[in-house]
Every structure is written in C-alpha cells, then in structure tokens.
Scaffold this motif. Structure first.
Motif, mmCIF file in Angstrom:
data_model
loop_
_atom_site.group_PDB
_atom_site.id
_atom_site.type_symbol
_atom_site.label_atom_id
_atom_site.label_comp_id
_atom_site.label_asym_id
_atom_site.label_seq_id
_atom_site.Cartn_x
_atom_site.Cartn_y
_atom_site.Cartn_z
ATOM 1 N N GLU A 172 41.281 -31.178 61.458
ATOM 2 C CA GLU A 172 40.219 -30.245 61.064
ATOM 3 C C GLU A 172 40.898 -29.067 60.376
ATOM 4 O O GLU A 172 41.369 -28.130 61.023
ATOM 5 C CB GLU A 172 39.413 -29.770 62.272
ATOM 6 C CG GLU A 172 38.429 -30.798 62.797
ATOM 7 C CD GLU A 172 37.323 -30.173 63.638
ATOM 8 O OE1 GLU A 172 36.994 -28.990 63.390
ATOM 9 O OE2 GLU A 172 36.820 -30.863 64.533
ATOM 10 N N GLU A 173 40.980 -29.129 59.053
ATOM 11 C CA GLU A 173 41.600 -28.055 58.277
ATOM 12 C C GLU A 173 40.562 -26.968 58.009
ATOM 13 O O GLU A 173 39.362 -27.234 57.957
ATOM 14 C CB GLU A 173 42.135 -28.627 56.953
ATOM 15 C CG GLU A 173 42.832 -27.622 56.063
ATOM 16 C CD GLU A 173 44.209 -27.220 56.592
ATOM 17 O OE1 GLU A 173 44.849 -26.364 55.953
ATOM 18 O OE2 GLU A 173 44.634 -27.749 57.632
ATOM 19 N N GLY A 174 41.018 -25.734 57.844
ATOM 20 C CA GLY A 174 40.094 -24.627 57.617
ATOM 21 C C GLY A 174 39.366 -24.201 58.869
ATOM 22 O O GLY A 174 38.302 -23.599 58.797
ATOM 23 N N THR A 175 39.956 -24.492 60.021
ATOM 24 C CA THR A 175 39.336 -24.183 61.307
ATOM 25 C C THR A 175 40.163 -23.121 62.023
ATOM 26 O O THR A 175 41.347 -23.322 62.297
ATOM 27 C CB THR A 175 39.253 -25.446 62.186
ATOM 28 O OG1 THR A 175 38.413 -26.406 61.543
ATOM 29 C CG2 THR A 175 38.693 -25.113 63.559
ATOM 30 N N LEU A 193 35.714 -21.897 68.103
ATOM 31 C CA LEU A 193 36.340 -21.876 66.790
ATOM 32 C C LEU A 193 35.321 -21.569 65.701
ATOM 33 O O LEU A 193 34.111 -21.617 65.915
ATOM 34 C CB LEU A 193 37.037 -23.213 66.520
ATOM 35 C CG LEU A 193 36.215 -24.500 66.712
ATOM 36 C CD1 LEU A 193 35.403 -24.846 65.475
ATOM 37 C CD2 LEU A 193 37.133 -25.667 67.081
ATOM 38 N N ARG A 194 35.868 -21.244 64.534
ATOM 39 C CA ARG A 194 35.052 -21.017 63.340
ATOM 40 C C ARG A 194 35.520 -21.973 62.256
ATOM 41 O O ARG A 194 36.697 -21.986 61.895
ATOM 42 C CB ARG A 194 35.190 -19.572 62.856
ATOM 43 C CG ARG A 194 34.334 -19.269 61.620
ATOM 44 C CD ARG A 194 34.573 -17.860 61.096
ATOM 45 N NE ARG A 194 34.181 -16.841 62.062
ATOM 46 C CZ ARG A 194 35.017 -15.990 62.646
ATOM 47 N NH1 ARG A 194 36.328 -16.044 62.361
ATOM 48 N NH2 ARG A 194 34.596 -15.093 63.515
ATOM 49 N N ARG A 195 34.593 -22.781 61.748
ATOM 50 C CA ARG A 195 34.950 -23.750 60.708
ATOM 51 C C ARG A 195 34.802 -23.138 59.329
ATOM 52 O O ARG A 195 34.190 -22.094 59.144
ATOM 53 C CB ARG A 195 34.095 -25.001 60.844
ATOM 54 C CG ARG A 195 34.377 -25.790 62.129
ATOM 55 C CD ARG A 195 33.783 -27.183 62.095
ATOM 56 N NE ARG A 195 34.288 -28.001 63.193
ATOM 57 C CZ ARG A 195 33.596 -28.320 64.280
ATOM 58 N NH1 ARG A 195 32.341 -27.888 64.410
ATOM 59 N NH2 ARG A 195 34.123 -29.074 65.219
ATOM 60 N N ALA A 196 35.383 -23.820 58.343
ATOM 61 C CA ALA A 196 35.436 -23.291 56.985
ATOM 62 C C ALA A 196 34.054 -23.033 56.411
ATOM 63 O O ALA A 196 33.856 -22.085 55.641
ATOM 64 C CB ALA A 196 36.205 -24.250 56.090
#
Length: 391
Positions: A172-175, A193-196
């Motif tokens: 999970e990139e941009g997380t 968490l906060r995702r892109a």
C-alpha cells in the motif's frame, strides 16, 4: 474521529510499517517463511535505502563490540541473501566484493584504528597501488579485502521490490501510518492510517514491524530515534578508474562497475527533516573528494541528493520487541543500514515466526540492541565509531 470497523487480525498476517530497505528485506524474509505480509509505505523514494552509498563495511567503519559482531554476522550472510533475492526477482543486486581502503596521515593513526587487526597494513607505496592518484596527505592505510559494496540505489531496492511481489507481498504505497492502536492489555490490535486518496482508516493487525527509519519516533515517541541528514553526489569517471572503495575521514568514494563514483556523505543531525541541498554540505563533499582523489574533481557531475538516516544516541540500531506487545522494531541503523539489512531481516523474521524458540545465537545478537537500553545523555549526531577528523 469516525473510523471503519476493524475485522479481527489474521494470526499469520504481518504488517510492515515502512517500505524502505529494512521494511522490504524483512517483508521478503517473512514471505520466504510462508507468512502473509502487507507493507505500508508513505513514499518509498524518500527511504534511506535509496540514498545510501551501499558500503558493506563493518571493518572499514571501525565498529567494535556488539556492533562489530552484528556487522560481521551480516557480512557473512550477504552473498546467500543476495542470491535468494536475485533468484526471486530475476534482477541483479550489484553486489561487488571490491574491498575497502581506509587511508591515514601516519602509521600511529593506522595502528590505533579499532579494527586494525582485521586489515592489511599499507604504506604510501601500497596506498598508491590500491588507489592510484590518492591525495598526497595520506601516508599509510588499511586494506579490508573482506568488505565491499552493493548498488542499493539502482539495483538492490528494485530487486527487493520485485522479489517481494513475486512472493505475494501486498503493498500500500502512499499510505501514512498515523497511530498504533492497542486493545485490552496494551497489545497491538491495529493501525490508523491515511491513504493517498484521502480519508482516515483503520486496519486490524496483531503483529507489526516498525521499520520507518528516521520517522520511527513519530509513531513511538519513546524510541530514541532522530533524523541525521546526509547529502551526497555522484560523478562519472572512466570505467575501472577506481577499483577499491575509499573510506576517508568525513568522505567516502564508492566506485560502481560502470565508472559512476558515489561521494558521500555529510552528517547533519541539527538539520532535522529540512529538505534540500546546502552550499556548505556540497562544499564539504567537494573538499573531501579533492583530498582523497584530486583527479576525480575534474570528472563530470551526475547527481546530487540528500536523505535522512535514523540515528540513535549511541549509534546502534533498535532491534527486537518494542514497547507495545505485537510491535517489533527494526530501526535506528544510522550509517549501517545496508550492511545490517541481511542480519536484521533474518533475526526479526526468526523472532516473529519462531514462537519463542529463537536460537541462542540469534538471541545473543539481538540482546544488545533492545530499544530501552541505557543511552548516552548527549544529543544525537555523536561521532560514529571509527570516524576521524579530516586532515
């Protein structure tokens, strides 16, 4: 804050927090052991693994005590570790047993070096044979033929990514991980968490590896980890113009097989997370380059970059169980992250999967690196082991 309900964590699933070299190496090792792994990464390109020079130098760095033992154990494992990554990814990692030369201004300085017994002593003539064109200030040296380098920036990181994907690791990139969530008894139960694409979410996990490098203290403020900014540059030299890595005081030269010369690195604990190159940092690198290999100052420049090492007050990593049950630590490697990636991945993966049956040898290697060990009172940025003042 409203959050999505969390499903119960899968007992065999492991969440790796951080997609840099340490996170990828551990994810790969866990996947090799049959575990389901998810890697959460804010921006892998900012990881120290993409900006380091790739020296494998427990002896050239002048390490001692438990750090030397850990570094030597990792160095011994690196050929097999790299072979497995290359087999899983189909990509070369750029491992080169080049040996490393440490120059000194005199024999007394050479003989006082912490790891001198592991090296071959060199006089001025020997230095010139090993490093043609070395600057005139250097009158003695040590050749550590057992040390070497790996092309982490262009090859190892890509190969590890590919190897992880091939083994089913989920990314999970941009997380951005915002918080570790605990349940009854203080055990880890999930992460917020906060995702892109925006919005905050929670995911369930009972086991996580904290491998966030210089940012680790933001999730666990009790950890003694701070950023140490480093600036670097590269030049394009003739192929085979320099065969050995040269580890000078404050500056090192790492030659790649195609003639690229990596020059590093400043050490700026006072910079915090300040981005960007500085005239002072670039001047320091240039002066170090001229002192070590004057002719290289005429080679065309290729790149200039910076990154943030995870430092600790005593210069050693934080490895093993963390302050929250279910959270494992793999951070604080400072200057030796590339060297220690192989042994860190092995030790942490073994500790997680062995269900309390970790070997005595592994436990002995981990024991000195507990997160709550006594630390020096001085702030970060202390002189690393083996470091010397420039002449």
């Amino acid at each position: 804050m409203a959050s999505l309900p969390m499903t119960p964590p899968t007992m065999n699933a492991i969440t790796v927090l951080g997609g840099g070299l340490m996170g990828l190496a551990i994810a790969h090792q866990l996947a090799c052991r049959g575990r389901a792994v998810t890697v959460l990464s804010r921006r892998r390109s900012e990881a120290a693994g993409f900006v380091a020079a790739g020296m494998l130098a427990p002896h050239a760095e002048g390490l001692s005590g438990a750090m030397l033992a850990l570094g030597q154990a990792s160095l011994a494992r690196i050929p097999a570790w790299v072979a497995r990554i290359e087999a899983d990814s189909g990509l070369p990692c750029g491992l080169r047993p080049t040996g490393i030369v440490v120059p000194f201004t005199g024999t007394a300085e050479r003989e006082a070096y912490p790891t001198a017994p592991f090296g071959e002593p060199l006089d001025r003539a020997g230095l010139e044979r090993q490093v043609p064109g070395i600057g005139p200030a250097w009158r003695a040296g040590l050749l550590f033929a057992q040390d070497g380098q790996i092309d982490n920036r262009r090859r190892l990181m890509r190969a590890l990514e590919r190897a992880c994907v091939a083994l089913g690791v989920r990314f999970e990139e941009g997380t951005e991980v915002l918080e570790l969530l605990t349940g009854d008894g203080g055990r880890l139960r999930g992460v917020r968490l906060r995702r892109a694409e925006g919005g905050e979410h929670t995911i369930a996990t009972g086991t996580a590896v904290l491998a966030c490098g210089a940012w680790s203290g933001r999730l666990l403020p009790s950890l003694p980890v701070h950023p140490v900014k480093g600036q670097m540059l590269s030049l394009q030299g003739p192929r085979a113009s320099l065969e050995r890595v040269v580890f000078g005081p404050g500056t090192y030269l790492v030659p790649r097989q195609d003639g690229l010369l990596v020059v590093g690195a400043t050490s700026e604990p006072e910079a915090g997370f300040d981005d960007g190159l500085t005239p002072e940092g670039q001047k320091q690198l240039q002066q170090g380059l001229v002192a070590l290999l004057p002719e290289a100052a005429l080679w065309p420049p290729m790149e200039r970059w910076w990154g943030f090492r995870p430092g600790t007050p005593d210069g050693a990593p934080l490895l093993g169980p963390g302050p929250i049950e279910g959270v494992w630590l793999a951070t604080g490697h400072h200057r030796n992250g590339v060297l220690l990636a192989a042994i860190t991945a092995e030790l942490i993966a073994e500790a997680i999967t062995a269900a309390g049956q970790t070997s005595g040898a592994s436990a002995a290697l981990l024991a000195p690196f507990r997160w709550d060990r006594p630390q020096p009172a001085a702030p970060g940025g202390r002189t690393p082991p083996g470091a010397r003042a420039s002449p």
